[in-house]
Design a protein around this motif. Structure first.
Motif, mmCIF file in Angstrom:
data_model
loop_
_atom_site.group_PDB
_atom_site.id
_atom_site.type_symbol
_atom_site.label_atom_id
_atom_site.label_comp_id
_atom_site.label_asym_id
_atom_site.label_seq_id
_atom_site.Cartn_x
_atom_site.Cartn_y
_atom_site.Cartn_z
ATOM 1 N N TYR A 270 28.973 85.280 42.126
ATOM 2 C CA TYR A 270 29.809 85.256 43.338
ATOM 3 C C TYR A 270 29.935 86.678 43.890
ATOM 4 O O TYR A 270 30.893 87.399 43.614
ATOM 5 C CB TYR A 270 31.178 84.625 43.044
ATOM 6 N N GLY B 84 37.548 88.008 52.762
ATOM 7 C CA GLY B 84 37.059 86.974 51.859
ATOM 8 C C GLY B 84 36.244 85.880 52.508
ATOM 9 O O GLY B 84 35.878 84.914 51.857
ATOM 10 N N ASN C 138 35.932 78.613 56.126
ATOM 11 C CA ASN C 138 36.425 77.279 55.800
ATOM 12 C C ASN C 138 36.669 76.437 57.046
ATOM 13 O O ASN C 138 36.746 75.215 56.969
ATOM 14 C CB ASN C 138 37.744 77.349 55.012
ATOM 15 N N TYR D 148 27.664 79.385 44.471
ATOM 16 C CA TYR D 148 28.540 78.200 44.412
ATOM 17 C C TYR D 148 28.136 77.246 43.288
ATOM 18 O O TYR D 148 28.632 76.128 43.203
ATOM 19 C CB TYR D 148 28.552 77.487 45.770
ATOM 20 N N GLU E 144 34.801 70.907 50.693
ATOM 21 C CA GLU E 144 34.820 72.220 51.347
ATOM 22 C C GLU E 144 33.568 72.490 52.168
ATOM 23 O O GLU E 144 32.473 72.075 51.804
ATOM 24 C CB GLU E 144 34.962 73.334 50.286
ATOM 25 N N SER F 61 31.879 76.074 53.798
ATOM 26 C CA SER F 61 32.014 77.529 53.815
ATOM 27 C C SER F 61 30.907 78.066 54.728
ATOM 28 O O SER F 61 29.773 78.271 54.290
ATOM 29 C CB SER F 61 31.882 78.058 52.382
HETATM 30 C C1 AVJ Z 1 37.920 81.443 49.863
HETATM 31 C C2 AVJ Z 1 36.789 79.986 51.334
HETATM 32 C C3 AVJ Z 1 36.043 82.214 51.106
HETATM 33 O O1 AVJ Z 1 34.019 79.713 50.585
HETATM 34 O O2 AVJ Z 1 33.398 81.316 49.289
HETATM 35 C C4 AVJ Z 1 34.501 79.931 46.459
HETATM 36 C C5 AVJ Z 1 36.098 79.530 48.452
HETATM 37 N N1 AVJ Z 1 34.712 77.906 47.141
HETATM 38 N N2 AVJ Z 1 33.713 79.141 45.700
HETATM 39 C C6 AVJ Z 1 34.250 80.569 49.732
HETATM 40 C C7 AVJ Z 1 35.120 79.155 47.380
HETATM 41 C C8 AVJ Z 1 33.862 77.924 46.117
HETATM 42 C C9 AVJ Z 1 35.687 80.717 49.230
HETATM 43 N N3 AVJ Z 1 36.610 81.064 50.368
#
Ligand code: AVJ
Length: 338
Positions: A75, A180, A185, A224, A298, A300
């Motif tokens: 990440y 971030g 989102n 991810y 989600e 992103s």
């Molecule tokens: C907080 C929305 C920026 O989308 O990278 C991280 C959340 N989801 N790993 C992203 C997230 C899975 C993150 N955000």
């Protein structure tokens, strides 16, 4: 939309600053937030769209799991953005000026803002807004110890809906901070709507916005789909949270974490895929899921620098300088709201 404070456990100072209408009481507001989760999860399970807002990831456990995601080798966004912020902090401080007030949207564990607070000249006040009240208040307490004399006023609120802030101090400029790539989102129309509202709140000031950039899909995919399975646990925690808070009976082992990069839409999608035909009870209702059916948890979105600047301009901002890393993985934007 009326600017009411959708708040849980609001700090007294903020509640009174919210104005004569007053903020909802902590107890009642808590129920309201739970009702939101129950209502939205029910709607998602009923279909046909089967998707729910990622804001429900962030109960205390989810916020902790997210903090662990930020430490993962795959990440890159957190590490890379912190590196960029460390390098541009002095330039940001210069633009912000003396006694600025920092308003952070989705503040989480308050790690990144330290880079600003250390560089800014006599910051007057810090208003972190986050949906996860418990996590926010714990982090705010730590921050107060670190920056003695800094006025820290946490606002437990859902910034995706509406935000009401205490009146500006008037001493310095109000600087928004939205790091971030949380902007990702939002769907493009929602992102535009959020930026318009942020522009309204930051009149005369600016927004410091961090967004993740489009890149090699393999790199995105890995971020991810980490080897340790922390992102999977984060995704599955949504169901565990429903079991804890709403008395649902999800068998989390019967759902698979599935995340992939949707290149045409330039977004990572996260889903929870049913491993078999199963029924789930939520309140008085029972929902049947087919094998392979998914709950979309989600999106992103990833950005190009030019695309982000055009979006910000459409929301009323005047795009200023942009900072990035040598690999162009991530970007930090100065957007003037004056
Ligand atoms: C907080 C929305 C920026 O989308 O990278 C991280 C959340 N989801 N790993 C992203 C997230 C899975 C993150 N955000």
């Amino acid at each position: 939309m009326k600017p009411t404070l959708v708040a849980r456990d609001v700090a007294p100072a903020v509640a009174s600053a919210a104005g004569p209408r007053g903020a909802p009481q902590a107890g009642g507001a808590h129920d309201e937030a739970d009702a939101g989760f129950a209502r939205d999860l029910r709607a998602a399970l009923r279909g046909p769209s089967r998707s729910i807002s990622p804001k429900y990831f962030y109960d205390l456990e989810g916020s902790r799991l997210f903090d662990r995601i930020c430490e993962l080798p795959e990440y890159y966004p957190t590490r890379v953005e912190c590196g960029i912020l460390a390098r541009c902090a002095d330039a940001l401080a210069k633009r912000a000026g003396r006694q600025a007030e920092i308003v952070e949207f989705g503040a989480g564990s308050l790690r990144k803002v330290r880079l600003l607070l250390q560089a800014f000249e006599a910051p007057a006040r810090y208003l972190p807004i986050d949906i996860s009240a418990e996590h926010l208040h714990a982090s705010a307490t730590t921050l107060r110890h670190e920056f003695e004399g800094l006025d820290v006023q946490p606002v437990a609120a859902d910034f995706s809906r509406c935000m009401a802030l205490p009146p500006a101090l008037g001493s310095g400029r109000r600087i928004g901070f939205f790091p971030g790539s949380s902007l990702g989102n939002f769907a493009p129309e929602e992102a535009l709507d959020f930026l318009r509202r942020a522009h309204g709140l930051l009149q005369g000031g600016a927004l410091i916005l961090g967004v993740d950039l489009v890149k090699d899909p393999q790199r995105l995919h890995a971020a991810y789909n980490d080897a340790q399975g922390v992102t999977a646990a984060f995704n599955l925690n949504l169901l565990a949270r429903a079991n804890r808070e709403l008395g649902a009976d999800f068998d989390t082992h019967q759902f698979a974490h599935y995340a992939f990069y949707n290149a045409p839409l330039r977004r990572i999608e996260m889903h929870l895929v049913s491993r078999r035909a199963q029924a789930v009870a939520l309140g008085a209702e029972r929902f049947c899921l087919e094998e392979g059916e998914s709950l979309h948890t989600e999106n992103s979105y990833k950005f190009t620098i030019e695309g982000l600047r055009a979006l910000a301009a459409a929301a009323g901002f005047r795009p200023g300088p942009v900072w990035t890393d040598p690999e162009r993985l991530f970007s930090v934007h100065w957007l003037d709201a004056s």
